[in-house]
Design a protein around this motif. Structure first.
Motif, PDB file in Angstrom:
ATOM      1  N   SER A 121       4.506  11.573   3.740  1.00 24.58           N
ATOM      2  CA  SER A 121       3.234  12.387   4.072  1.00 24.58           C
ATOM      3  C   SER A 121       3.579  13.616   5.062  1.00 24.58           C
ATOM      4  O   SER A 121       4.148  12.915   5.995  1.00 24.58           O
ATOM      5  N   THR A 142      -0.988  10.688   8.805  1.00 26.78           N
ATOM      6  CA  THR A 142      -0.818   9.355   8.140  1.00 26.78           C
ATOM      7  C   THR A 142       0.146   8.593   9.298  1.00 26.78           C
ATOM      8  O   THR A 142      -0.178   7.418   9.370  1.00 26.78           O
ATOM      9  N   ASP A 171      -4.173   1.192  -3.952  1.00 23.41           N
ATOM     10  CA  ASP A 171      -4.190   2.428  -3.580  1.00 23.41           C
ATOM     11  C   ASP A 171      -4.748   2.778  -2.390  1.00 23.41           C
ATOM     12  O   ASP A 171      -5.745   2.352  -2.040  1.00 23.41           O
ATOM     13  N   SER A 172      -4.256   3.934  -1.632  1.00 17.87           N
ATOM     14  CA  SER A 172      -4.962   4.503  -0.395  1.00 17.87           C
ATOM     15  C   SER A 172      -5.992   5.346  -0.573  1.00 17.87           C
ATOM     16  O   SER A 172      -6.417   5.761   0.652  1.00 17.87           O
ATOM     17  N   ASP A 173      -6.470   5.750  -1.669  1.00 19.97           N
ATOM     18  CA  ASP A 173      -7.051   6.877  -1.772  1.00 19.97           C
ATOM     19  C   ASP A 173      -8.874   6.509  -1.659  1.00 19.97           C
ATOM     20  O   ASP A 173      -9.525   7.258  -1.795  1.00 19.97           O
ATOM     21  N   ILE A 226       0.708  -1.182   0.001  1.00 21.33           N
ATOM     22  CA  ILE A 226       0.083  -0.247   0.060  1.00 21.33           C
ATOM     23  C   ILE A 226       0.862   1.158  -0.115  1.00 21.33           C
ATOM     24  O   ILE A 226       1.383   1.489   1.211  1.00 21.33           O
ATOM     25  N   ASN A 240       5.111   4.909   3.099  1.00 16.27           N
ATOM     26  CA  ASN A 240       4.492   6.100   3.439  1.00 16.27           C
ATOM     27  C   ASN A 240       5.361   7.169   2.892  1.00 16.27           C
ATOM     28  O   ASN A 240       6.603   7.429   3.198  1.00 16.27           O
ATOM     29  N   LEU A 256      -7.163   6.270   4.550  1.00 24.01           N
ATOM     30  CA  LEU A 256      -6.024   5.087   4.590  1.00 24.01           C
ATOM     31  C   LEU A 256      -6.186   3.946   5.586  1.00 24.01           C
ATOM     32  O   LEU A 256      -6.144   2.669   5.434  1.00 24.01           O
ATOM     33  N   THR A 299       1.317   5.026   0.268  1.00 22.31           N
ATOM     34  CA  THR A 299       0.192   6.135   0.576  1.00 22.31           C
ATOM     35  C   THR A 299       1.228   7.518   0.731  1.00 22.31           C
ATOM     36  O   THR A 299       2.136   7.585   1.228  1.00 22.31           O
ATOM     37  N   ASN A 317      -3.402  10.433   2.375  1.00 24.69           N
ATOM     38  CA  ASN A 317      -4.465  10.044   2.213  1.00 24.69           C
ATOM     39  C   ASN A 317      -4.938   9.613   3.601  1.00 24.69           C
ATOM     40  O   ASN A 317      -5.777   8.600   3.719  1.00 24.69           O
ATOM     41  N   LYS A 350       4.849   8.049  -6.583  1.00 24.15           N
ATOM     42  CA  LYS A 350       4.253   6.802  -6.535  1.00 24.15           C
ATOM     43  C   LYS A 350       5.138   5.656  -7.022  1.00 24.15           C
ATOM     44  O   LYS A 350       5.215   4.548  -6.415  1.00 24.15           O
TER      45      LYS A 350
END
Length: 397
Positions: free
Chosen positions: A50, A54, A98-100, A20, A47, A29, A22, A25, A75
């Motif tokens: 972020s 997060t 995706d973490s969205d 994942i 991560n 998340l 991220t 998000n 990404k």
């Protein structure tokens, strides 16, 4: 056995984890992580620098593998870091989500079932881009990407931009050249070039604009994607397609290639003959460096057989080039007022060089036209003979 527990066991047997990536998000998340935890605890969270909450959210999942990058690097880089960690942990497959919040973790079993049936394969979740709520720019971008993926690999997909995927870790390239959104295009194209099967499977999708945070920057990222596709198209035209053609020819032999790719084609004899003629013309004419892209483009525009046209455009492969140049200069000399020697000892001035070049250009186009007619007619005659013999065999059977 509980369905979730069954998938858990299957993922263990397939040595499959979930990655994942991220970046900011925080609204979605936790929901994504909790959804994935219904099927596995083999989760790697990257991560990507972020700046929201997060880190605090991830502190509630100390048992999960976490990688915290100090700065946001894109990404693509986050996925590369995740793949590297997955390999270190001895996983053979990795699902990326995706973490969205647009993907449903409940679709993980779909990937696992396909993996069990298909073996080593790269799976991409296919979203219904026609459903209500899908942004128009996402739909357009997906169609754009699908077209170029087909052009670069010959493989048609309905969705090439979905981030919900399953990667066979031993079948993807070891090195990459992109770090951001365009990475997900690079990896599937280059994996396909290496012989990895790439396939779409149906998944659900949710576009909740009140929760979803998109980090796609239309101008910058679309420019980067366009540059990448330009490079990939060039590689496909000048290296991948010729390489694959000669591999098929070497594997089958010319006779088998002729039988399967020409005689067994569903196109009419006239279409196949014209395709041969086009390929030979482009192969001999002085379009050095642009022969492949030109023959594919013209075959597409003229509705001819692209495989046949491309195959015969390779008539100018290295051993034949001296003969083509010699023939072109000889024929060109017949139409020149002061024909130049085919192999002059030296050039005395620029005009002589120019006349020699003009003689070659005139001769090459004439030679290309003559050989195109000869090969086209010969192809038509051979196909007629083979078809007649085949029909006789069928009647006598």
């Amino acid at each position: 056995m509980d369905a979730s527990l069954e998938i858990y066991e299957k993922m263990k047997r397939q040595k499959c984890c979930v990655i994942i990536p991220t970046y900011n998000n925080h609204k979605t998340l936790k929901r994504v992580i909790d959804g994935v935890l219904n099927f596995t605890q083999d989760i790697i969270i990257v991560n990507d620098g972020s700046t929201d909450s997060t880190s605090q959210i991830l502190s509630n999942y100390p048992k999960l593998t976490q990688i915290h990058l100090e700065k946001n690097q894109g990404k693509g880089n986050a996925l590369k870091v995740g793949f590297k960690k997955a390999k270190e942990l001895q996983f053979k497959n990795a699902i990326t989500i995706d973490s969205d919040g647009q993907h449903f973790p409940d679709d993980i079993p779909v990937f696992i079932e396909y993996l069990k049936q298909e073996g080593e394969i790269l799976l991409i979740g296919s979203r219904n881009m026609a459903q209500e709520g899908v942004p128009k720019k996402s739909s357009f971008g997906n169609k754009f990407s699908n077209f170029w993926f087909w052009f670069e690999t010959g493989n048609k997909l309905e969705d090439t931009q979905s981030g919900f995927r399953l990667y066979p870790l031993d079948k993807i390239p070891n090195r990459f050249f992109t770090n951001k959104f365009e990475f997900e295009i690079e990896i599937i194209v280059r994996s396909a070039w290496n012989g990895t099967r790439v396939k779409n499977i149906p998944i659900q999708v949710l576009y909740d604009m009140s929760e979803r945070v998109s980090h796609f920057r239309p101008f910058k990222d679309f420019t980067r994607i366009s540059i990448l596709n330009t490079v990939l198209v060039a590689i496909a035209i000048f290296y991948i397609k010729p390489r694959d053609f000669f591999r098929r020819l070497k594997k089958k032999g010319f006779k088998q290639f002729f039988l399967e790719n020409i005689l067994e084609s569903q196109d009419s004899k006239m279409t196949k003959s014209l395709s041969i003629a086009l390929g030979v013309f482009i192969g001999i004419a002085p379009f050095w460096g642009f022969q492949t892209v030109l023959v594919l483009f013209l075959a597409y525009v003229l509705r001819l057989n692209k495989v046949i046209s491309f195959a015969f455009s390779n008539v100018s492969f290295p051993p034949f080039i001296p003969l083509i140049i010699f023939g072109s200069l000889k024929i060109g000399g017949l139409f020149m007022e002061n024909p130049q020697d085919v192999f002059p000892n030296s050039y005395t001035d620029f005009d002589q060089i120019k006349q020699h070049l003009v003689q070659y250009l005139i001769g090459s186009f004439i030679l290309a036209s003559i050989m195109a007619v000869i090969f086209g007619l010969l192809g038509y005659i051979l196909m007629t003979i083979f078809s007649s013999n085949k029909n006789k065999q069928i009647r006598n059977a």
